[in-house]
Write a protein that holds these residues in place. Structure first.
Motif, short mmCIF file in Angstrom:
data_model
loop_
_atom_site.label_atom_id
_atom_site.label_comp_id
_atom_site.label_asym_id
_atom_site.label_seq_id
_atom_site.Cartn_x
_atom_site.Cartn_y
_atom_site.Cartn_z
N GLU A 37 0.84 -1.18 0.00
CA GLU A 37 0.00 0.00 0.00
C GLU A 37 0.89 1.24 0.00
N PRO A 38 0.51 2.27 -0.78
CA PRO A 38 1.30 3.50 -0.74
C PRO A 38 1.23 4.10 0.66
N GLY A 39 2.32 4.68 1.09
CA GLY A 39 2.29 5.27 2.43
C GLY A 39 3.49 6.15 2.66
N PRO A 40 3.55 6.76 3.83
CA PRO A 40 4.63 7.69 4.14
C PRO A 40 5.99 7.00 4.10
N THR A 41 6.98 7.73 3.66
CA THR A 41 8.33 7.22 3.59
C THR A 41 9.30 8.34 3.93
N ARG A 42 10.57 7.99 4.00
CA ARG A 42 11.53 9.04 4.27
C ARG A 42 11.79 9.89 3.04
N TRP A 43 11.19 9.52 1.93
CA TRP A 43 11.33 10.33 0.72
C TRP A 43 10.11 11.22 0.50
N ASP A 44 9.32 11.43 1.52
CA ASP A 44 8.09 12.20 1.36
C ASP A 44 8.31 13.56 0.71
N ARG A 45 9.43 14.19 1.04
CA ARG A 45 9.70 15.52 0.50
C ARG A 45 9.71 15.47 -1.03
N VAL A 46 10.41 14.46 -1.57
CA VAL A 46 10.53 14.36 -3.02
C VAL A 46 9.16 14.10 -3.66
N TYR A 47 8.40 13.20 -3.06
CA TYR A 47 7.07 12.90 -3.61
C TYR A 47 6.16 14.12 -3.51
N ASP A 48 6.17 14.76 -2.35
CA ASP A 48 5.30 15.93 -2.17
C ASP A 48 5.62 17.02 -3.17
N GLU A 49 6.89 17.19 -3.44
CA GLU A 49 7.27 18.23 -4.41
C GLU A 49 6.80 17.86 -5.82
N ALA A 50 6.84 16.58 -6.12
CA ALA A 50 6.36 16.14 -7.44
C ALA A 50 4.86 16.41 -7.56
N LEU A 51 4.12 16.05 -6.53
CA LEU A 51 2.67 16.27 -6.55
C LEU A 51 2.35 17.76 -6.62
N GLU A 52 3.09 18.52 -5.85
CA GLU A 52 2.89 19.97 -5.84
C GLU A 52 3.13 20.54 -7.23
N ALA A 53 4.18 20.07 -7.88
CA ALA A 53 4.49 20.56 -9.22
C ALA A 53 3.35 20.22 -10.19
N LEU A 54 2.81 19.02 -10.08
CA LEU A 54 1.73 18.63 -10.98
C LEU A 54 0.48 19.45 -10.70
N CYS A 55 0.28 19.79 -9.44
CA CYS A 55 -0.88 20.61 -9.09
C CYS A 55 -0.74 22.02 -9.64
N ASP A 56 0.48 22.42 -9.97
CA ASP A 56 0.72 23.74 -10.52
C ASP A 56 0.65 23.65 -12.05
N ASP A 57 -0.55 23.49 -12.55
CA ASP A 57 -0.80 23.41 -13.99
C ASP A 57 0.02 22.31 -14.66
N LEU A 58 0.10 21.17 -14.00
CA LEU A 58 0.79 19.99 -14.55
C LEU A 58 2.23 20.31 -14.96
N ASN A 59 3.00 20.79 -14.01
CA ASN A 59 4.42 21.05 -14.30
C ASN A 59 5.18 19.72 -14.28
N THR A 60 5.11 19.05 -15.42
CA THR A 60 5.71 17.72 -15.50
C THR A 60 7.23 17.77 -15.49
N SER A 61 7.81 18.86 -15.95
CA SER A 61 9.27 18.95 -15.95
C SER A 61 9.82 18.79 -14.53
N VAL A 62 9.21 19.51 -13.61
CA VAL A 62 9.66 19.43 -12.22
C VAL A 62 9.28 18.08 -11.62
N ALA A 63 8.09 17.62 -11.89
CA ALA A 63 7.65 16.34 -11.33
C ALA A 63 8.56 15.20 -11.76
N LEU A 64 8.97 15.21 -13.03
CA LEU A 64 9.85 14.15 -13.52
C LEU A 64 11.24 14.27 -12.90
N ALA A 65 11.69 15.50 -12.66
CA ALA A 65 12.99 15.70 -12.02
C ALA A 65 12.97 15.08 -10.62
#
Length: 493
Positions: A361-389
């Motif tokens: 099951e998906p869940g919290p990890t020590r990489w949460d920062r990276v995942y959260d930033e990816a989601l945040e980027a996608l929420c910003d008009d689908l900024n896939t460049s940042v999400a993929l980075a």
RNA sequence: GGCGCCAUGCCCAAGUGGUUAAGGGGACGGUCUGCAAAACCGUUAUGCGGCGGUUCGAAUCCGCCUGGCGCCUCCA
């Protein structure tokens, strides 16, 4: 605190929050393909981005009702003065050389729809809740035409039924094509008909008792206009007002403009609260289009050239949807590397875990920062460049890990699962069978690898290198590691 | 003609007023390897199409210029 999901809205020409009529429930309609030939990857740029909208909404915990249609009738080729009847794309495809192998236009539609669904799955696209076909919603369309006639917004002529553009004051509000003079030129997929009140009036129903696909209506035998199906099917499955409507940029006018005119006339309500349009894919700086002949299909890239379908997905996401994407094989090769590295990391995690990482099951990890930033980027008009980075950052972190304790493996699997749910670039769930499918030459390759291992053991490096060269010539690359030798097939650019 | 979009290193590309301009590809150097590949580490833009302007300060805002793209015609 989850981020706000913002998207550019064509109607207001601003980036604004995607709001739902019903809190936490996105009603989303994406215009699907006309199944008269194989879809090319430009078509799929739209669907991959629509898929991302679905995934982001789900990552935010929303329920999503996703509808994407199949157009199998009524989509006309350009007006031809010499052919007052216009021509249906489906009929033309059947009459072409390619169409000779089909017994009927129905068979042709079925064939290309299957091909489309196959590509759809290989690109790891979420299946819509409903995938309606135009030919299966004739009743709704005929009723809609009748209603529009009774409202005085549509009228019958000897050749069909037309929507009167002048009866709908807001016609042009989406595209900005509001000038009456311009609209006189902007005539599309409408027959030459002197009885039309305004050249810009578009067809709701076309009379044609010779047509390959025809239905009986109050106006005789014929078939519906292209724009009508989306209005009717969106309403049937999503209600009078939908939250988001998407499509390629070419659909802004006239298709979506006409949908708005029809739907808002029928319901008296706003048709869609948000409009998303994906810019075209280009090849050599020019747009990729079937009519221009400069297009790639997924089948060609995957089956002929050997690319990973998810590399195509990656390449289509590498440039945000609001900008033109100049598609090149160089970029696709780069995408292939990333996808392979991700899959390789995922395999190692799954091995350490003792089961596929998908089963965690998906869940919290020590990489949460990276995942959260990816989601945040996608929420910003689908900024896939940042999400993929961010995705690559996570994969790099996993790749560096030499071994996994069971606890670490679970945590890593959770991370992979979250990223897979969000971006869909690792795959493996649906593609596992085909990936594991033994090929005739797999045994031969394994044997060569064993021979090479023997040669290496005997310090016969000339022999070992010869074997490696032989495999390389066959498009097989070897990768040695302390745990043994793996091989991958190299794409042919 | 009408409606829009874009211009960042060799290439793709993030960044939309403020410490050293993300990330990726490629190239080069290194670690590992019998040698490669893969993987990992390091290097690679005193500058963001040009010219003005606003500002204490602009790749980021304004104007002009140049170049490119899309829709208005079948196209996702």
């Amino acid at each position: 605190m989850p981020p706000t999901f913002k998207l550019y809205d064509t109607m207001t020409r601003t980036v604004k929050p995607l709001e739902t009529v019903e809190p936490g429930h996105l009603r989303f309609y994406c215009c699907g393909p006309t199944v008269y030939s194989h879809a090319h990857i430009g078509n799929f740029r739209t669907f991959v981005n629509a898929d991302l909208v679905v995934r982001v909404a789900q990552a935010l915990g929303w329920r999503v009702t996703y509808v994407s249609n199949i157009t199998d009738v009524g989509h006309l080729t350009q007006d031809d003065a010499a052919d007052a009847g216009g021509e249906d794309k489906m009929a033309r495809a059947l009459a072409s050389k390619d169409g000779e192998r089909f017994n009927s236009v129905w068979e042709l539609a079925e064939h290309y729809e299957q091909g489309f669904r196959n590509d759809w799955n290989r690109l790891n696209l979420r299946e819509p809740e409903v995938r309606p076909r135009a030919t299966q919603h004739m009743r709704e369309q005929i009723l809609a035409v009748e209603e529009l006639i009774s409202q005085g917004r549509a009228y019958e002529t000897p050749t069909g039924v037309y929507f009167s553009v002048d009866s709908f004051e807001d016609y042009g509000k989406l595209s900005g094509n509001r000038s009456r003079d311009d609209l006189k030129v902007a005539v599309r997929e409408v027959v030459q008909d002197d009885n039309k009140r305004n050249p810009a009036d578009f067809a709701l129903w076309k009379k044609d008792d010779k047509h390959l696909m025809q239905w009986h209506s109050p106006w005789g035998w014929g078939f519906p206009g292209w724009h009508l199906e989306c209005s009717c099917m969106a309403r049937a499955y999503l209600g009078d007002t939908i939250d988001l409507h998407a499509g390629g940029e070419d659909l802004v006018f006239p298709h979506h403009e006409c949908e708005i005119a029809q739907s808002e006339s029928l319901t008296g309500k706003s048709f869609s609260n948000h409009w998303m349009h994906v810019r075209f894919l280009q090849v050599d700086g020019e747009k990729m289009a079937k009519s221009a002949g400069n297009f790639y299909t997924l089948r060609e890239l995957v089956d002929v050239r050997g690319f990973d379908p998810l590399a195509v997905r990656y390449a289509l996401l590498a440039t945000p949807y609001g900008k033109p994407l100049n598609f090149t094989l160089t970029n696709l090769e780069a995408a292939e590397r990333h996808v392979r590295r991700a899959r390789s990391a995922a395999q190692r995690v799954s091995e350490a875990l003792g089961k596929p990482f998908h089963q965690v099951e998906p869940g919290p990890t020590r990489w949460d920062r990276v995942y959260d930033e990816a989601l945040e980027a996608l929420c910003d008009d689908l900024n896939t460049s940042v999400a993929l980075a961010r995705f690559l950052e996570a994969i790099k972190d996993l790749t560096k890990e030499e071994s996994w304790t069971p606890e670490e493996a679970v945590e890593a699997a959770r991370l992979l699962r979250r990223f897979e749910d969000l971006l869909g670039l690792i795959g493996g769930e649906r593609t596992s069978e085909e990936a594991a499918e033994p090929t005739e030459d797999a045994a031969w390759i394994e044997q060569k690898i064993n021979e090479r291992a023997e040669a290496k053991k005997a310090k016969n490096f000339a022999r070992a290198d010869a074997i490696r060269a032989e495999l390389d010539a066959a498009g097989i690359e070897l990768r040695d590691s302390p745990s043994g030798t793996e091989w991958v097939r190299r794409p042919q650019a």
